[in-house]
Design an enzyme around this catalytic site. Structure first.
Site, short mmCIF file in Angstrom:
data_model
loop_
_atom_site.label_atom_id
_atom_site.label_comp_id
_atom_site.label_asym_id
_atom_site.label_seq_id
_atom_site.Cartn_x
_atom_site.Cartn_y
_atom_site.Cartn_z
N TYR A 285 0.97 3.64 0.66
CA TYR A 285 0.09 3.13 1.71
C TYR A 285 -1.38 3.19 1.31
CZ TYR A 285 3.39 2.59 5.62
OH TYR A 285 4.38 2.17 6.46
N LYS B 142 13.10 8.97 -4.77
CA LYS B 142 13.78 7.99 -5.62
C LYS B 142 13.55 8.44 -7.06
CE LYS B 142 16.09 4.12 -6.17
NZ LYS B 142 17.50 3.97 -5.76
N ASP C 235 18.08 5.66 -0.93
CA ASP C 235 19.13 4.71 -0.54
C ASP C 235 20.34 5.46 0.03
OD1 ASP C 235 19.48 5.75 -3.10
OD2 ASP C 235 20.29 3.91 -3.96
N ASP D 91 8.49 6.09 6.70
CA ASP D 91 8.31 5.00 7.66
C ASP D 91 9.67 4.38 7.98
OD1 ASP D 91 6.96 2.98 9.20
OD2 ASP D 91 7.24 1.61 7.50
N ASP E 214 12.44 5.25 11.46
CA ASP E 214 12.92 4.22 12.40
C ASP E 214 14.44 4.26 12.49
OD1 ASP E 214 10.39 3.23 12.97
OD2 ASP E 214 10.96 1.13 12.67
#
Ligand code: IPM
Ligand code: MG
Length: 364
Positions: free
Chosen positions: A143, A194, A226, A250, A254
């Site tokens: 970000y 990751k 993942d 982020d 959700d």
């Protein structure tokens, strides 16, 4: 003498002003009950600030936040601002606030409300009892990493660039918040990265692993992002506390939110270094499609006020009373449209606020 708190309220856009009004009323009632006095000062952020002042985070807004004990934020954004240049979009207001207040740790609890299990798109036995805390790094990663931008290549073609970068210090400080949170919960922390592909994630994993030595009572595990996404949907009850970087957080927050049936129920806290002002806001967005229609669910905003009392103002009893009142209205069958199911009472935003205040008053 009543304990006095200066609270900056940032209603923002869409349903923001409607749900903020309810949260402020609830705080006023709780203040009377527990002898706390709140001084609310409202300021513009997001699209509302763009319209009024030409920028998403006016200097006065940031100044007001810095001079408050806590910031209660509603939501920002809407289609009318979507085509502005990047630096003038409402989202920049939020990102500027996070950076300006150094809010590096974002706590997003996803706890299922037993009354709403059937609102989840997953099966009852998968989601029953889910209680997850996502700790998302909030002021670093892709970000904010440099270089970023859209650049011309030598061939005259454009190239978009963002950079995912973390320093040891950034990983350590959010890691400590997460280990502490896990310690207060069920003692399990899962770090998501990751590291099979990204160097930045290898550093993340090394740093979190090293930090674990200071928290022998916390059981640490690691997942690739993942797989973490898959596990959240497959068997979410395996998770207690999750710590991850800005972008992965982020996305996963959700997904975790939706396990609970409605993103309209979930609060969050964004915290900076010890002793600095925090920002408390719902996880959901500004829902422009129902703005002004008295249909919004104010509960995430009200629960954000409870998080503010607990994490920002150290008033756990006030927080508990609000959380209790939310349980009472849900037990009674009061529902806004987003969490409605057959046989329940459909209420608008204002009526839900009134039901909450009644519940608060009755249980006082
Ligand atoms: C969130 C939102 C923000 C983010 C947007 C609105 C900038 O999605 O708080 O999760 O991406 O962080
Ligand atoms: Mg998001």
């Amino acid at each position: 003498m009543a304990q006095h708190y200066r609270i900056a309220t940032l209603p923002g856009d869409g349903i923001g002003p409607e749900i903020m009004a309810i949260a402020v009323e609830v705080l006023q009632v709780i203040g009377q009950q527990l002898d706390l006095s709140f001084e609310f000062k409202s300021a513009l952020i997001g699209g509302a600030a763009i319209d009024a002042m030409g920028e998403p985070l006016p200097a006065d807004t940031l100044e007001l936040c810095r001079n408050s004990e806590a910031v209660l934020l509603a939501a920002i954004g809407g289609p009318q601002w979507d085509n502005l240049p990047a630096h003038l979009r409402p989202e920049q207001g939020l990102l500027g606030l996070r950076a300006g207040l150094d809010l590096f740790a974002n706590l997003r609890p996803a706890k299922i409300f037993p009354q709403l299990i059937d609102a989840s798109s997953l099966k009852r036995d998968v989601v029953e009892g889910v209680d997850i805390m996502v700790v998302r790094e909030l002021t670093g990663g892709i970000y904010f990493g440099q270089p970023k931008g859209i650049f011309e290549t030598e061939l005259g073609k454009k190239r978009g660039v963002n950079t995912m970068a973390y320093t040891e210090v950034e990983i350590e400080r959010v890691g400590r918040v997460a280990f502490e949170a896990a310690r207060q919960r069920r003692g399990k922390l899962c770090s998501v990265d990751k590291a099979n592909v990204l160097e930045v994630s290898q550093l993340w994993r090394d740093q979190i692993t090293q930090l674990a030595q200071d928290y022998p009572d916390v059981e640490l595990s690691h997942l690739y992002v993942d797989n973490a996404a898959m596990q959240l949907l497959r068997w979410p009850k395996q998770f207690d506390t999750i710590v991850t970087g800005n972008l992965f957080g982020d996305i996963l927050s959700d997904a975790a939110a939706m396990l609970t049936g409605s993103i309209g129920m979930l609060p969050s806290a964004s915290l900076g270094p010890e002793g600095t002002v925090g920002v408390f806001e719902p996880v959901h967005g500004s829902a422009p499609d129902i703005a002004g229609a008295d249909k919004a669910n104010p509960l995430a905003q009200v629960l954000s006020a409870a998080m503010m009392l607990r994490y920002g103002l150290n008033q756990p009893e006030a927080a508990e009373r609000i959380e209790q009142a939310v349980q009472v209205v849900l037990d009674r069958g009061d529902r806004t449209a987003d969490i409605m199911s057959p046989g329940m009472n459909l209420l608008g935003c204002r009526a839900m606020g009134e039901a909450l205040i009644q519940a608060l008053t009755e249980t006082a």
